[in-house]
Design a protein around this motif. Structure first.
Motif, PDB file in Angstrom:
ATOM      1  N   SER A  25       0.862  -1.175   0.000  1.00 32.02           N
ATOM      2  CA  SER A  25       0.000   0.000   0.000  1.00 32.02           C
ATOM      3  C   SER A  25       0.901   1.227   0.000  1.00 32.02           C
ATOM      4  CB  SER A  25      -0.895  -0.013   1.230  1.00 32.02           C
ATOM      5  OG  SER A  25      -0.154  -0.474   2.337  1.00 32.02           O
ATOM      6  N   GLU A  26       1.276   1.650  -1.199  1.00 34.62           N
ATOM      7  CA  GLU A  26       2.224   2.753  -1.343  1.00 34.62           C
ATOM      8  C   GLU A  26       1.637   4.035  -0.748  1.00 34.62           C
ATOM      9  OE1 GLU A  26       5.176   2.788  -2.243  1.00 34.62           O
ATOM     10  OE2 GLU A  26       5.490   0.970  -3.421  1.00 34.62           O
ATOM     11  N   ALA A  27       2.395   4.665   0.098  1.00 37.34           N
ATOM     12  CA  ALA A  27       1.957   5.955   0.612  1.00 37.34           C
ATOM     13  C   ALA A  27       2.317   7.011  -0.442  1.00 37.34           C
ATOM     14  CB  ALA A  27       2.671   6.249   1.918  1.00 37.34           C
ATOM     15  N   LEU A 139      10.420   3.332   5.098  1.00 41.32           N
ATOM     16  CA  LEU A 139       9.831   2.828   6.341  1.00 41.32           C
ATOM     17  C   LEU A 139       9.355   3.995   7.215  1.00 41.32           C
ATOM     18  CD1 LEU A 139       9.256   0.452   8.274  1.00 41.32           C
ATOM     19  CD2 LEU A 139      11.611   0.628   9.083  1.00 41.32           C
ATOM     20  N   VAL A 140      10.183   5.044   7.324  1.00 37.58           N
ATOM     21  CA  VAL A 140       9.787   6.183   8.166  1.00 37.58           C
ATOM     22  C   VAL A 140       8.594   6.898   7.537  1.00 37.58           C
ATOM     23  CG1 VAL A 140      10.566   8.313   9.272  1.00 37.58           C
ATOM     24  CG2 VAL A 140      12.186   6.461   8.913  1.00 37.58           C
ATOM     25  N   GLN A 141       8.612   7.047   6.216  1.00 40.10           N
ATOM     26  CA  GLN A 141       7.473   7.698   5.554  1.00 40.10           C
ATOM     27  C   GLN A 141       6.195   6.904   5.806  1.00 40.10           C
ATOM     28  OE1 GLN A 141       9.138   7.800   1.610  1.00 40.10           O
ATOM     29  NE2 GLN A 141       9.480  10.012   1.685  1.00 40.10           N
ATOM     30  N   HIS A 142       6.340   5.599   5.801  1.00 37.59           N
ATOM     31  CA  HIS A 142       5.209   4.714   6.053  1.00 37.59           C
ATOM     32  C   HIS A 142       4.661   4.952   7.465  1.00 37.59           C
ATOM     33  CE1 HIS A 142       3.025   0.994   5.253  1.00 37.59           C
ATOM     34  NE2 HIS A 142       3.244   0.689   6.507  1.00 37.59           N
ATOM     35  N   LYS A 143       5.585   5.053   8.424  1.00 37.68           N
ATOM     36  CA  LYS A 143       5.144   5.303   9.803  1.00 37.68           C
ATOM     37  C   LYS A 143       4.455   6.651   9.894  1.00 37.68           C
ATOM     38  CE  LYS A 143       6.606   1.572  11.496  1.00 37.68           C
ATOM     39  NZ  LYS A 143       5.545   0.585  11.702  1.00 37.68           N
TER      40      LYS A 143
END
Ligand code: PEP
Ligand code: MG
Length: 584
Positions: A25-27, A139-143
């Motif tokens: 699920s691409e942010a 990963l951080v962008q996802h968070k």
């Protein structure tokens, strides 16, 4: 109909199973403005995301069992360390404050900036570290975008035995999760043979083919896949005979792995009783540990360029710490520290704190020891660190790219100065630390008997020796067909070096890729090479080859070939050597 796709094969293995095409699920990374008063809150949001990402990775790392190998957990730890990199985090926070933008966007802009720097690096291993930065940033962008699933991939079944996961790419964290769920193999659209995903797949023994273009479009959910990690091939819907072939190959490969395991503790010696020393090439600590695990007698080549990747030239303490840690891992085995070999294919360009001039022909320019003899203070700093390490255990110092006796004299003079400086500081070193030279320049090979008078040991760097002898760039695929270890000119050069070492009675190793390539082991044995230094993952296979070789028979064939080589030029020497081994 069977469909065949290609990519970078990793971990040698064969996997057969059903496809699971994983979606991410691409942010969407959008930019939005924030007010000056919101800067503090945005930075807080960024820090929380870092902490969450770090917790997630640490818990995944902790769940990896001991059978996963040190590499896998070290890669996870590297990503955790990257998350806490002060310079990187300060740059993001500064960007949020200066550009009044959201944290996701600040990360994206900083990532593009870093990746553009990495793209200029010629060394493909170092260049591929850019992929790690991208994975950590994602990963951080996802968070930040508040996705809370334990892995970034959606809908991953709990049990993945007999399943090959097809994904766009996979972070080490995701790979750890897939491993826990028993995945049979992985196929990704992105990722190179040098990516941490690749290294980690190797360490976890997960067969993998990376960089398979359009894999998620071309492979269908649930269809049967066969994956050949050795050749980098993926077959969808294999026909009966292909499936039978790979089922058989899978069984044979399992038997081969078992056979290699069974010789782990055996010494390396030819069938006619010639003792052979198998050594490792290494630079990272996981490689050093693998060297010990796979029975390396010593480390014949410890590359030190990795220390010079940062923005500053490493000081003596930093180098001493790295070398002594390496020595400690080896637990009494000899560590052969090669001094700095920057330049040409190991050029670091914009990142490098060491100034390597831009020239038309870098491979023939100021590289390796030539560069060190120009920047003598930098070189002496390294020599002092090496000398100090020699006080702690068996250490040898290896000088790359030597061309002349004059250079050895200059190195020895600088070593004397380095010793005096340590003495003045009251610091210990081994006064008898052996000093060796790499034979990589054809003229040095021809003059090896002269050079050997001034050296305690020699090591042939066949990667460079071949490129210079055959005038074929070692990284240029267009001339790869000319890069031929069997060329009579190369064989003559190698023979010169062996004869020189025998004459001067000093140890000689081969530490280029040739030493770890089973196809050439018997040729090197025929030439009289008795020390082979290679990547740790090749050690068992090469030992198996050595232990199945009649060195004298191979030698006889080589002599016959050489005597008549004008007429025999077209004969395949390797095949002749193989045939000589078959007789009862
Ligand atoms: C070689 O040239 O064979 C060698 C071992 O050195 P490097 O590959 O680091 O240049
Ligand atoms: Mg070299």
């Amino acid at each position: 109909m069977t469909l065949a796709l290609t990519g970078h094969g990793i971990a040698d293995g064969i996997a057969i199973g059903r496809a699971h095409v994983a979606e991410r699920s691409e942010a969407e990374i959008g930019e939005y403005r924030i007010d000056e008063q919101e800067v503090g809150k945005e930075i807080e949001r960024f820090r929380e995301a870092i902490a969450e990402a770090s917790d997630q990775l640490e818990s995944l790392g902790g769940q990896l069992g001991p059978e996963s190998g040190t590499t896998a957990s070290e890669i996870i730890s590297t990503h955790v360390m990257m998350l806490h990199d002060a310079a990187f985090n300060q740059a993001i926070e500064a960007r949020i404050g200066e550009e009044l933008c959201n944290a996701e966007w600040a990360l994206q802009v900083q990532l593009e900036h870093i990746l553009s720097e990495f793209r200029h690096i010629e060394d493909s291993y170092i260049r591929s570290r850019g992929e790690d930065v991208a994975q950590v940033v994602r990963l951080v962008q996802h968070k930040l975008s508040e996705k809370t699933s334990p892995v970034e991939l959606d809908d991953i079944p709990d049990r993945l035995a007999d399943t090959l996961v097809v994904a766009s790419d996979l972070t080490p964290g995701e790979l750890a999760t897939l491993h826990q769920r028993g995945v049979a193999g992985i196929i990704t659209e992105h990722g190179s043979a040098y990516s941490h995903t690749a290294i980690m797949a190797g360490s976890l023994n997960i067969p993998a083919v990376l960089g398979v273009r359009l894999a998620r479009e071309l492979l269908q959910e649930g269809e049967t896949l066969v994956m050949d990690g050795r050749l980098g091939l993926v077959y969808a819907n294999p026909n009966k005979s292909l499936l039978a072939h790979y089922n058989d190959a899978q069984r044979r490969s399992a038997r081969h792995r078992k056979a290699l395991e069974s010789i782990r503790e055996l010494p390396a010696a030819t069938l006619d009783g010639q003792k052979v020393s198998l050594q490792a090439n290494a630079e990272r600590s996981d490689e050093l540990r693998a060297a010990v695990e796979n029975g390396a007698e010593s480390v014949g080549l410890y590359r030190t360029e990795f220390l010079f990747l940062g923005s500053d030239v490493p000081d003596e303490e930093e180098q001493f710490a790295a070398y002594s840690e390496a020595l400690e891992i080896l637990d009494g085995r000899t560590l052969t520290i090669r001094t700095l070999d920057l330049g040409a294919d190991k050029s670091l360009e914009s990142q490098s704190p060491v100034n390597t001039p831009k020239v038309a022909n870098p491979a023939l320019g100021l590289r390796a020891v030539r560069l060190c003899l120009r920047d003598t203070e930098m070189f002496k700093t390294q020599l002092r660190a090496v000398l100090r390490t020699s006080a702690l255990g068996p250490v040898r110092c290896l000088i790359p790219m030597l061309t002349s006796v004059h250079e050895i004299r200059m190195v020895r003079a600088l070593l004397d100065e380095a010793r005096q400086e340590l003495q003045q500081r009251g610091m210990n070193y081994d006064p008898n630390m052996p000093v060796g030279g790499m034979i990589e320049v054809p003229a040095a090979a021809l003059a090896a008997a002269d050079l050997a008078r001034h050296l305690d040991f020699m090591s042939v760097g066949t990667n460079d020796l071949l490129q210079y002898a055959l005038a074929a760039d070692r990284v240029d695929e267009q001339v790869a067909h000319l890069y031929d270890p069997q060329h009579p000119g190369v064989i003559q050069l190698l023979q010169f070096v062996v004869n020189a070492a025998t004459l001067r009675q000093i140890p000689l190793a081969v530490c280029g890729e040739l030493a770890g390539d089973r196809r050439y082991v018997r040729l090197l044995l025929a030439l009289g090479i008795r020390e082979f230094s290679m990547h740790a993952n090749r050690l068992l296979e090469i030992k198996q080859m050595v232990n199945q070789t009649h060195a004298d028979r191979a030698r006889t064939v080589l002599d016959q070939w050489r005597d008549g080589h004008a007429e025999a030029y077209d004969l395949d020497l390797l095949k002749l050597i193989e045939d000589s081994q078959q007789a009862p």
